[in-house]
Scaffold this active site. Structure first.
Site, PDB file in Angstrom:
ATOM      1  N   GLU A  34       9.474   4.659  15.592  1.00  0.00           N
ATOM      2  CA  GLU A  34      10.730   5.512  14.876  1.00  0.00           C
ATOM      3  C   GLU A  34      11.521   5.928  15.911  1.00  0.00           C
ATOM      4  OE1 GLU A  34      10.490   5.494  12.050  1.00  0.00           O
ATOM      5  OE2 GLU A  34       8.538   5.546  10.958  1.00  0.00           O
ATOM      6  N   THR A  36      13.513   4.456  17.387  1.00  0.00           N
ATOM      7  CA  THR A  36      13.703   3.390  18.686  1.00  0.00           C
ATOM      8  C   THR A  36      14.705   2.223  18.433  1.00  0.00           C
ATOM      9  OG1 THR A  36      11.746   2.292  17.659  1.00  0.00           O
ATOM     10  CG2 THR A  36      11.317   3.558  19.429  1.00  0.00           C
ATOM     11  N   ASP A  37      14.966   2.041  17.129  1.00  0.00           N
ATOM     12  CA  ASP A  37      15.760   0.795  16.968  1.00  0.00           C
ATOM     13  C   ASP A  37      17.137   1.104  17.411  1.00  0.00           C
ATOM     14  OD1 ASP A  37      16.392   2.754  14.713  1.00  0.00           O
ATOM     15  OD2 ASP A  37      16.432   1.554  12.977  1.00  0.00           O
ATOM     16  N   SER A  68      22.602   2.994 -12.447  1.00  0.00           N
ATOM     17  CA  SER A  68      21.132   3.093 -12.132  1.00  0.00           C
ATOM     18  C   SER A  68      20.298   3.869 -12.895  1.00  0.00           C
ATOM     19  CB  SER A  68      21.147   4.190 -10.543  1.00  0.00           C
ATOM     20  OG  SER A  68      19.718   4.646 -10.575  1.00  0.00           O
ATOM     21  N   ASP A 177      14.977  -0.908   8.985  1.00  0.00           N
ATOM     22  CA  ASP A 177      14.939  -0.931   7.318  1.00  0.00           C
ATOM     23  C   ASP A 177      15.224  -2.339   6.947  1.00  0.00           C
ATOM     24  OD1 ASP A 177      14.027   1.642   8.298  1.00  0.00           O
ATOM     25  OD2 ASP A 177      15.760   2.487   7.335  1.00  0.00           O
TER      26      ASP A 177
HETATM   27  C1  GLA Z   1      15.619   5.570   9.343  1.00  0.00           C
HETATM   28  C2  GLA Z   1      16.705   4.935   9.775  1.00  0.00           C
HETATM   29  C3  GLA Z   1      16.061   3.751  10.666  1.00  0.00           C
HETATM   30  C4  GLA Z   1      15.282   4.203  11.767  1.00  0.00           C
HETATM   31  C5  GLA Z   1      14.074   5.226  11.228  1.00  0.00           C
HETATM   32  C6  GLA Z   1      13.615   5.927  12.331  1.00  0.00           C
HETATM   33  O1  GLA Z   1      14.718   4.839   8.393  1.00  0.00           O
HETATM   34  O2  GLA Z   1      17.092   3.910   8.786  1.00  0.00           O
HETATM   35  O3  GLA Z   1      16.968   2.862  11.146  1.00  0.00           O
HETATM   36  O4  GLA Z   1      16.052   4.589  12.741  1.00  0.00           O
HETATM   37  O5  GLA Z   1      14.759   6.210  10.397  1.00  0.00           O
HETATM   38  O6  GLA Z   1      12.467   5.109  13.073  1.00  0.00           O
END
Ligand code: GLA
Length: 388
Positions: A34, A36-37, A68, A177
């Site tokens: 988390e 880290t991306d 929606s 994600d």
């Molecule tokens: C959200 C963001 C991701 C990532 C997470 C934390 O989901 O969309 O890109 O940074 O938080 O890991």
């Protein structure tokens, strides 16, 4: 609960004709990695067996007309008017994808679209990326882009979905994600290296070890575009500047003592410590999964939770309580899922203890006067694609 049929039926009612098809994309639960991306690090997400679906048809003009099942009101915006902050709300994620594809020179036009989701919204399970990626899957087929056919095309779609989120919805997220939703593999976690964009699928099978992954919704909610998430991103960029590196990924566990001393600021040192140790935990967890060692997987989660709580400071009292009670009631380990500041906890629980663990957390919430949490056992889903 939406299905491919319910979104298709609603499309027919609203637009007076059948949609050209129904496409969907999964949420995800990120076992490790988390925040880290966007630091060029490692993530280990699993596509969730809960999805967002869109029924859609191409239009001859450039109007995006979107409805929606979950949020009242309709979104109407010409594609050429989509820009940072327009449209607002959920429409930004959908319109932003068409905007990004068009900006890449791809021949997209307007669409009529109905969206429905069985994901919790803003709960750390990647509801916004599931919306982006289901629209991207639809656009690829509706405009004959052929981008779902192979991993290179899916990677390109994932990049455009991230641009939609960063540049139109104005949430400064990384790409975990979208990568999970478009490039994940059924029944697998995906170790993603955001430095060189390589992927390593790892079998995901807790049942073989007599365990399940219980997701507990603490009923607290975040908005990634609303401040806190961006603060963490900005802090990480600042730390990288101070340390003279392009990405925090360049710092390894062995470099930490010197780097922390160089920062000389306990808050920034904590942020750095989280990112560096989380990267190491992600790589180790991929090996633990490969070996089927779910006790080790769970132990890594608990360590990650402490890091998110104490070093990154993105947890909340409800989330900490859920983690502590789950472990006290027999979970092997637990952690906050997603970007933090609200949302879900996941716990690795022996299958015969699931009820006890869920019950213990519910009871602790009642005693503390918190809204009652809900829970479900997570199953691995399949990546984005066409349903009907
Ligand atoms: C959200 C963001 C991701 C990532 C997470 C934390 O989901 O969309 O890109 O940074 O938080 O890991």
């Amino acid at each position: 609960m939406s299905t491919a049929r319910t979104v298709a039926d609603r499309f027919r009612e609203r637009f007076g004709h059948a949609p050209a098809g129904v496409w969907s994309a999964p949420g995800r639960f990120n076992l490790m990695g988390e925040h880290t991306d966007y630091n060029g690090g490692f993530c280990l997400p699993v596509p969730l067996d809960r999805r967002t679906r869109v029924a859609a048809a191409a239009r001859d003009d450039d109007l995006l007309h979107m409805v929606s099942l979950d949020v009242p009101g309709e979104v109407d915006v010409p594609l050429h008017e989509v820009r940072a902050g327009r449209p607002e709300g959920w429409g930004a994620y959908a319109a932003g994808v068409l905007w990004a594809l068009g900006g890449d020179g791809l021949p997209v036009r307007g669409v009529d679209l109905v969206v429905g989701s069985d994901l919790l919204i803003g709960a750390g399970l990647s509801s916004s990326a599931a919306l982006e990626c289901s629209v991207a899957a639809a656009a690829s087929d509706l405009f004959d882009l052929g981008l779902l056919a192979d991993d290179a095309g899916r990677a390109r779609l994932a990049r455009h979905c991230q641009s939609a989120e960063n540049e139109i919805a104005l949430a400064p997220t990384g790409g975990v994600d979208q990568t999970s939703a478009l490039r994940g593999m059924k029944g697998h976690a995906l170790l993603i290296d955001f430095l060189n964009h390589t992927l390593r699928p790892v079998p995901y099978d807790p049942a073989r070890s007599g365990a399940g992954v219980l997701i507990l919704d603490t009923r607290t909610r975040h908005s990634l575009s609303a401040g806190h998430f961006g603060d963490r991103h900005a802090e990480c960029d600042r730390i990288a500047d101070l340390l003279g590196v392009d990405l925090l990924r360049r710092i390894g566990v062995d470099d930490l003592p010197v780097a922390e001393a160089e920062l000389g600021d306990p808050t920034l040192a904590g942020r750095l410590r989280h990112v560096v140790t989380e990267n190491a935990r992600a790589v180790k967890m991929a090996d633990d999964l490969e070996a089927g060692d779910w006790r080790a997987v769970a132990g890594g989660m608990t360590a990650a939770h402490a890091s998110m709580r104490d070093d990154l400071e993105v947890s909340l009292p409800q989330i900490d309580l859920a983690v502590e009670e789950a472990i006290a009631a027999g979970a092997w380990g637990a952690r906050l899922v997603g970007g933090g500041f609200g949302g879900c906890v996941m716990a690795v629980v022996p299958v015969d203890r699931v009820r006890d663990v869920a019950g213990a957390v519910q009871e602790a919430f009642a005693v503390a006067g918190y809204e009652a949490p809900t829970g479900f056992l997570a199953t691995a889903g399949s990546p984005a694609g066409r349903d009907l």
